[in-house]
Motif scaffolding. Structure first.
Motif, short mmCIF file in Angstrom:
data_model
loop_
_atom_site.label_atom_id
_atom_site.label_comp_id
_atom_site.label_asym_id
_atom_site.label_seq_id
_atom_site.Cartn_x
_atom_site.Cartn_y
_atom_site.Cartn_z
N ALA A 1 0.84 -1.21 0.00
CA ALA A 1 0.00 0.00 0.00
C ALA A 1 0.87 1.25 0.00
O ALA A 1 0.61 2.21 -0.74
CB ALA A 1 -0.93 -0.01 1.21
N ALA A 2 1.92 1.26 0.81
CA ALA A 2 2.81 2.41 0.85
C ALA A 2 3.56 2.56 -0.47
O ALA A 2 3.77 3.68 -0.96
CB ALA A 2 3.81 2.26 2.00
N GLY A 3 3.95 1.43 -1.06
CA GLY A 3 4.62 1.47 -2.35
C GLY A 3 3.72 2.01 -3.44
O GLY A 3 4.18 2.72 -4.35
N LEU A 4 2.43 1.69 -3.36
CA LEU A 4 1.47 2.22 -4.33
C LEU A 4 1.42 3.74 -4.25
O LEU A 4 1.47 4.43 -5.27
CB LEU A 4 0.09 1.62 -4.06
CG LEU A 4 -1.06 2.17 -4.92
CD1 LEU A 4 -0.85 1.80 -6.38
CD2 LEU A 4 -2.41 1.63 -4.41
N GLY A 5 1.35 4.26 -3.02
CA GLY A 5 1.32 5.71 -2.86
C GLY A 5 2.59 6.37 -3.34
O GLY A 5 2.57 7.43 -3.97
N CYS A 6 3.73 5.72 -3.07
CA CYS A 6 5.01 6.25 -3.53
C CYS A 6 5.08 6.24 -5.06
O CYS A 6 5.55 7.19 -5.69
CB CYS A 6 6.14 5.41 -2.93
SG CYS A 6 7.79 6.00 -3.30
N GLY A 7 4.60 5.17 -5.65
CA GLY A 7 4.65 5.04 -7.10
C GLY A 7 3.81 6.06 -7.84
O GLY A 7 4.11 6.40 -8.99
N LEU A 8 2.75 6.57 -7.19
CA LEU A 8 1.88 7.54 -7.86
C LEU A 8 2.63 8.82 -8.26
O LEU A 8 2.18 9.54 -9.14
CB LEU A 8 0.71 7.90 -6.93
CG LEU A 8 -0.34 6.80 -6.73
CD1 LEU A 8 -1.34 7.23 -5.66
CD2 LEU A 8 -1.07 6.50 -8.03
N ALA A 9 3.76 9.09 -7.61
CA ALA A 9 4.51 10.30 -7.93
C ALA A 9 5.59 10.07 -8.99
O ALA A 9 6.15 11.03 -9.52
CB ALA A 9 5.17 10.84 -6.66
#
Length: 436
Positions: free
Chosen positions: A320-328
């Motif tokens: 989940a944290a990686g998903l948020g990081c990847g959005l940028a």
């Protein structure tokens, strides 16, 4: 009567949808083989990490060998791009894919034979140096096709970023699946086969290739790095690369520590999937903020997202944290490529794109080594501190030197105007539409 567009009042180019873009004559003939040839780029580093760890038992050694390949790619890649600008893409691709396949085969054989580490470094360097610069070459083809239509070109760059991220969704999952179900050596064998098949077919699509710009006797060579803005963007992409490198090693180690080694590719794929989703949406918006402002904002979000990774308690939370990081990630890369395209003359386009790609590779190498060493010393969780530091330094450089991106406007116009009045006018409109 409408006022003439200026640097201070940028014109927002009409955004072109993905479907009209993909209807460009001849597009699919080079896009499909290009995707096949780009997929191994996302498999090579992880494949090396999995193979070397399997044969040596050390994440530090595995990360170092993968880093050598990435450094070689970062240093030699721009020279390959320069040769492609000068002699044509096909002339460069044909030997590159064959040398790459042979180098990967040699690396695999040496690792399985438990050869000295220095031999792994040597073959990894050759494998990295011979990685075909397909992404840069595809972007150069889009530039040649839509150089006078900024709306089309912006959408094309968004599409390319999405394609890059799709390879980073599929590549790690594919490499991990093959490595865990068959053997780590099989993952690298697949990487080499895809490189050869995709690269050779792409090289055969000569009709869509950009015009060669051979050096004339006594002529001055155009250098992409002559632009301070290009150097700044390359430095910031170095920070993005540390995120990729540290994530690959750290996610692999964290998943193994959790007893779920086979899930590492999936978790990393979620990270890349967030970037791909953001890239799709980013390419559908006609942005009114300047590209420089958008780059600073997306990079700041990247740093914020990376700062949460080390604290995640399990793989689900990490995904989940990686998903948020990847959005940028994708918005940062799209905007960076859009900016750099306006900073160099036609004879250095492929080289300029390759410097950015190479900077990512160099950052990937640094991130892999740093994360591997930290993991060996203090456990898998500490590896996630590397993306925060790497991306944070990139953000500091962008904020501190952001004036270089504003100053590049006049340079882009000057470079273009050398080709004639109409060319200069078209370049001025594109620069005004994409920069401050």
């Amino acid at each position: 009567m409408a006022s003439r567009p200026t640097v201070d009042s940028p014109v927002v180019p009409a955004r072109v949808g993905y479907v009209p873009l993909l209807r460009t004559p001849g597009a699919w003939r080079f896009l499909i083989p290009a995707f096949v040839a780009r997929l191994p780029y996302a498999m090579l580093t992880l494949g090396i990490v999995l193979l070397v760890f399997d044969t040596s038992g050390s994440y530090g050694t595995a990360g170092a060998v993968a880093a050598v390949a990435a450094v070689a790619q970062a240093l030699v890649g721009p020279q390959t791009g320069r040769l492609a600008d000068q002699f044509g893409q096909s002339a460069v691709l044909l030997p590159s894919v064959l040398v790459h396949a042979a180098s990967v085969g040699a690396l695999t054989a040496l690792a399985l034979g438990h050869a000295p580490v220095w031999t792994l470094f040597a073959t990894a360097a050759t494998a990295g140096a011979s990685v075909p610069q397909i992404g840069a070459m595809v972007r150069a083809r889009w530039v040649a096709r839509f150089d006078d239509r900024p709306g089309h070109l912006s959408t094309a760059f968004a599409f390319e970023s999405v394609t890059d991220e799709l390879t980073f969704v599929i590549g790690p999952v594919l490499a991990t699946a093959i490595a865990t179900t068959l053997a780590p050596a099989a993952a690298l064998a697949t990487e080499a086969a895809l490189t050869v098949v995709g690269g050779l077919v792409f090289a055969g699509q000569r009709a869509t290739a950009p015009v060669r710009h051979p050096r004339t006797a006594g002529g001055q060579r155009v250098s992409a790095l002559a632009s301070p803005g290009v150097r700044l963007l390359a430095g910031s992409f170095l920070g993005v690369g540390t995120v990729f490198g540290a994530m690959q090693v750290s996610v692999t180690a964290f998943a193994k520590a959790q007893g779920l080694a086979g899930m590492s590719g999936t978790v990393y794929g979620v990270f890349a999937g967030g970037s791909m989703l953001a890239g799709v949406l980013y390419g559908m918006v006609a942005w009114r903020r300047s590209a420089r402002t958008r780059l600073l904002a997306s990079y700041a979000l990247l740093v914020l997202g990376c700062s949460t990774l080390w604290a995640m308690p399990d793989l689900t939370a990490l995904a989940a944290a990686g998903l948020g990081c990847g959005l940028a990630i994708a918005p940062t890369l799209i905007t960076g490529y859009t900016l750099v395209e306006t900073l160099v003359a036609d004879g250095a386009k492929t080289e300029a794109f390759t410097w950015l790609t190479g900077a990512i590779g160099l950052g990937l190498a640094a991130g892999s080594v740093a994360a591997g060493q930290l993991i060996d010393l203090s456990g898998p969780r500490t590896g996630f501190l590397v993306p925060v530091v790497g991306a944070g330094l990139g953000l500091v450089a962008l904020v501190t030197l952001r004036g270089l991106l504003r100053g590049s406007t006049s340079r882009g116009r000057t470079v273009a105007s050398g080709g004639g009045g109409r060319r200069g006018s078209l370049e001025s409109r594109r620069v005004s539409a994409t920069l401050d």
